[in-house]
Write an enzyme that holds these catalytic residues in place. Structure first.
Site, PDB file in Angstrom:
ATOM      1  N   HIS A   1      38.573 -15.895  40.807  1.00  0.00           N
ATOM      2  CA  HIS A   1      37.954 -16.109  42.122  1.00  0.00           C
ATOM      3  C   HIS A   1      38.997 -16.620  43.132  1.00  0.00           C
ATOM      4  O   HIS A   1      38.857 -17.713  43.697  1.00  0.00           O
ATOM      5  CB  HIS A   1      36.773 -17.082  42.015  1.00  0.00           C
ATOM      6  CG  HIS A   1      35.807 -16.964  43.174  1.00  0.00           C
ATOM      7  ND1 HIS A   1      34.445 -17.158  43.040  1.00  0.00           N
ATOM      8  CD2 HIS A   1      36.007 -16.673  44.484  1.00  0.00           C
ATOM      9  CE1 HIS A   1      33.858 -16.992  44.221  1.00  0.00           C
ATOM     10  NE2 HIS A   1      34.795 -16.702  45.122  1.00  0.00           N
TER      11      HIS A   1
ATOM     12  N   ARG B   1      30.549 -10.994  44.311  1.00  0.00           N
ATOM     13  CA  ARG B   1      29.914 -12.017  43.489  1.00  0.00           C
ATOM     14  C   ARG B   1      29.661 -11.459  42.092  1.00  0.00           C
ATOM     15  O   ARG B   1      29.354 -10.265  41.942  1.00  0.00           O
ATOM     16  CB  ARG B   1      28.570 -12.462  44.093  1.00  0.00           C
ATOM     17  CG  ARG B   1      28.682 -13.372  45.285  1.00  0.00           C
ATOM     18  CD  ARG B   1      29.207 -14.767  44.912  1.00  0.00           C
ATOM     19  NE  ARG B   1      29.311 -15.641  46.074  1.00  0.00           N
ATOM     20  CZ  ARG B   1      30.414 -15.799  46.809  1.00  0.00           C
ATOM     21  NH1 ARG B   1      31.524 -15.157  46.507  1.00  0.00           N
ATOM     22  NH2 ARG B   1      30.427 -16.640  47.835  1.00  0.00           N
TER      23      ARG B   1
HETATM   24  P1  NDP Z   1      29.276  -9.657  55.967  1.00  0.00           P
HETATM   25  O1  NDP Z   1      27.938 -10.284  56.054  1.00  0.00           O
HETATM   26  O2  NDP Z   1      30.168  -9.683  57.151  1.00  0.00           O
HETATM   27  O3  NDP Z   1      29.108  -8.116  55.546  1.00  0.00           O
HETATM   28  C1  NDP Z   1      28.176  -7.699  54.601  1.00  0.00           C
HETATM   29  C2  NDP Z   1      28.144  -6.179  54.590  1.00  0.00           C
HETATM   30  O4  NDP Z   1      27.272  -5.760  53.531  1.00  0.00           O
HETATM   31  C3  NDP Z   1      27.575  -5.589  55.882  1.00  0.00           C
HETATM   32  O5  NDP Z   1      28.277  -4.418  56.232  1.00  0.00           O
HETATM   33  C4  NDP Z   1      26.138  -5.243  55.504  1.00  0.00           C
HETATM   34  O6  NDP Z   1      25.587  -4.149  56.221  1.00  0.00           O
HETATM   35  C5  NDP Z   1      26.302  -4.860  54.057  1.00  0.00           C
HETATM   36  N1  NDP Z   1      25.043  -5.007  53.307  1.00  0.00           N
HETATM   37  C6  NDP Z   1      24.345  -6.132  53.059  1.00  0.00           C
HETATM   38  N2  NDP Z   1      23.233  -5.855  52.360  1.00  0.00           N
HETATM   39  C7  NDP Z   1      23.230  -4.510  52.178  1.00  0.00           C
HETATM   40  C8  NDP Z   1      22.343  -3.612  51.539  1.00  0.00           C
HETATM   41  N3  NDP Z   1      21.227  -4.038  50.942  1.00  0.00           N
HETATM   42  N4  NDP Z   1      22.650  -2.297  51.563  1.00  0.00           N
HETATM   43  C9  NDP Z   1      23.767  -1.845  52.157  1.00  0.00           C
HETATM   44  N5  NDP Z   1      24.660  -2.660  52.781  1.00  0.00           N
HETATM   45  C10 NDP Z   1      24.385  -3.970  52.780  1.00  0.00           C
HETATM   46  O7  NDP Z   1      30.002 -10.322  54.696  1.00  0.00           O
HETATM   47  P2  NDP Z   1      31.563 -10.553  54.481  1.00  0.00           P
HETATM   48  O8  NDP Z   1      32.259  -9.269  54.646  1.00  0.00           O
HETATM   49  O9  NDP Z   1      32.026 -11.694  55.302  1.00  0.00           O
HETATM   50  O10 NDP Z   1      31.587 -11.057  52.952  1.00  0.00           O
HETATM   51  C11 NDP Z   1      31.103 -10.249  51.906  1.00  0.00           C
HETATM   52  C12 NDP Z   1      31.027 -11.040  50.612  1.00  0.00           C
HETATM   53  O11 NDP Z   1      32.318 -11.222  50.058  1.00  0.00           O
HETATM   54  C13 NDP Z   1      30.497 -12.462  50.722  1.00  0.00           C
HETATM   55  O12 NDP Z   1      29.089 -12.488  50.812  1.00  0.00           O
HETATM   56  C14 NDP Z   1      31.016 -13.095  49.446  1.00  0.00           C
HETATM   57  O13 NDP Z   1      30.065 -12.946  48.412  1.00  0.00           O
HETATM   58  C15 NDP Z   1      32.264 -12.294  49.105  1.00  0.00           C
HETATM   59  N6  NDP Z   1      33.491 -13.090  49.195  1.00  0.00           N
HETATM   60  C16 NDP Z   1      34.284 -13.242  48.077  1.00  0.00           C
HETATM   61  C17 NDP Z   1      35.456 -13.930  48.157  1.00  0.00           C
HETATM   62  C18 NDP Z   1      36.375 -14.047  46.983  1.00  0.00           C
HETATM   63  O14 NDP Z   1      37.369 -14.784  47.049  1.00  0.00           O
HETATM   64  N7  NDP Z   1      36.138 -13.371  45.887  1.00  0.00           N
HETATM   65  C19 NDP Z   1      35.912 -14.557  49.409  1.00  0.00           C
HETATM   66  C20 NDP Z   1      35.024 -14.327  50.523  1.00  0.00           C
HETATM   67  C21 NDP Z   1      33.851 -13.620  50.395  1.00  0.00           C
HETATM   68  P3  NDP Z   1      25.313  -4.233  57.802  1.00  0.00           P
HETATM   69  O15 NDP Z   1      26.676  -4.364  58.441  1.00  0.00           O
HETATM   70  O16 NDP Z   1      24.682  -2.946  58.121  1.00  0.00           O
HETATM   71  O17 NDP Z   1      24.457  -5.432  58.020  1.00  0.00           O
HETATM   72  C1  OXD Z   2      33.473 -16.929  49.799  1.00  0.00           C
HETATM   73  C2  OXD Z   2      34.188 -17.066  48.538  1.00  0.00           C
HETATM   74  O1  OXD Z   2      32.288 -16.595  49.804  1.00  0.00           O
HETATM   75  O2  OXD Z   2      35.286 -17.654  48.537  1.00  0.00           O
HETATM   76  O3  OXD Z   2      34.100 -17.160  50.849  1.00  0.00           O
HETATM   77  O4  OXD Z   2      33.716 -16.593  47.513  1.00  0.00           O
END
Ligand code: NDP
Ligand code: OXD
Length: 315
Positions: A278, A230
């Protein structure tokens, strides 16, 4: 008398609503109403589908049973201070999304690792500038911030290309050949060993602006930054300063605080930044329709929903 069908409010701009409502209509089993286009009585709405629904909209829906995010990220819902905490929020989780994101991260890593800008410039000049790589693959350390659905697959794909891969997450992970760093206490050590760092964290108060002067200074000099999570994760002024000082050697950015990225943004034209609009991983509308249809069927049967976000934690 026929049973009442559940009503789904699609809260995306009407101009693009058809992309999502088309496949949803094919699955059937519910009535689709588009916010800003169709008239509806708020008390009739059972479910909401959207990405950044208008702030304040959800609190006007007294009978809401669940909300479905068309993306993996749910910051668009949780930015609403009046998000009704009792309403389960289901996020988009599908292997196709993880695969697309892994491709994007691998592509950006390779473009940087294989010095593609340099070869492109040489070709433009018609110059044969053969040289050894700046760094060999086995010596190149990749760091993935966020080891969830998306980060884990990106890390595995990079490991399989023989990079030295580590991940940082809130809780410790175990994956073959991928070093795990966990929690704020291990962030500095994680960054210090990352020649290329890729952000795949959810945007929460704890991760806001995690890519900033403070963390860039923890990276090895000349590191490369990829942000496809993001825009709120990045302090863009700090990025430009770190690129101009040589602390960072380049960046790939797919997401921005303001989207579309304004034409006046210096990020567009910085010679060390690659910008994409994006598109790193796009949710497939047919998959979204399946997730919504299956979720509604479960909820209507009184069963627990899959992939429900912890609203208090923010992801
Ligand atoms: P998940 O919820 O599956 O994974 C999030 C990860 O971040 C987990 O490993 C979590 O740790 C870790 N995390 C969260 N908060 C913290 C913190 N404070 N400190 C350390 N680690 C942290 O999310 P996704 O993998 O599904 O997606 C990630 C992001 O990708 C989405 O939120 C979105 O913003 C972005 N995205 C962007 C897209 C694009 O096209 N550009 C498309 C899709 C998504 P733990 O496992 O220990 O809980
Ligand atoms: C998502 C994105 O969060 O597309 O899936 O950014």
């Amino acid at each position: 008398m026929s049973a009442r069908l559940p009503h789904v409010l699609v809260a995306v701009p009407p101009a693009v609503a058809g992309l999502w409502t088309g496949p949803m209509a094919k699955t059937g089993g519910f009535v689709i109403v588009v916010h800003g286009q169709d008239t509806y009585a708020p008390q009739d709405i059972d479910y909401v589908f959207g990405f950044y629904p208008p702030i304040g909209l959800l609190k006007t829906l007294p009978n809401l049973k669940a909300a479905f995010s068309l993306g993996a990220g749910v910051d668009g819902f949780l930015r609403d201070p009046d998000y009704p905490g009792h309403v389960p929020l289901v996020r988009f989780v599908d292997r196709s999304l993880a695969r697309e994101m892994a491709q994007y991260v691998v592509l950006q890593v390779l473009l940087h690792h294989r010095e593609q800008r340099k070869w492109d410039a040489a070709q433009r000049e018609g110059k044969w500038r053969q040289a050894l790589p700046a760094r060999f693959t086995e010596d190149t350390r990749i760091g993935i911030l966020g080891m969830g659905e998306l980060g884990a697959m990106a890390a595995e794909r990079l490991r399989d290309l023989d990079f030295k891969v580590a991940g940082w997450s809130r809780t410790r992970k175990r994956a073959d050949g991928i070093e795990s760093f966990a929690g704020d206490g291990e962030l500095e050590a994680f960054l210090a060993r990352s020649d290329i760092v890729s952000c795949l964290l959810p945007l929460t108060p704890a991760t806001h602006r995690i890519l900033s002067a403070r963390t860039f200074a923890m990276l090895p000099k000349g590191a490369y930054v990829i942000n496809s999570a993001r825009g709120g994760h990045l302090n863009a002024d700090d990025l430009i300063a770190a690129l101009d000082s040589g602390q960072l050697s380049g960046a790939s950015l797919d997401v921005f605080e303001t989207e579309p990225l304004p034409e006046s943004s210096p990020l567009w034209r910085h010679p060390k930044i690659r910008v994409t609009p994006h598109v790193a991983a796009i949710s497939y509308p047919a998959v979204a329709a399946r997730i919504v249809a299956e979720g509604i069927a479960r909820a209507e049967r009184g069963e627990a929903l899959d992939n429900v976000v912890d609203v208090a934690r923010g992801y």
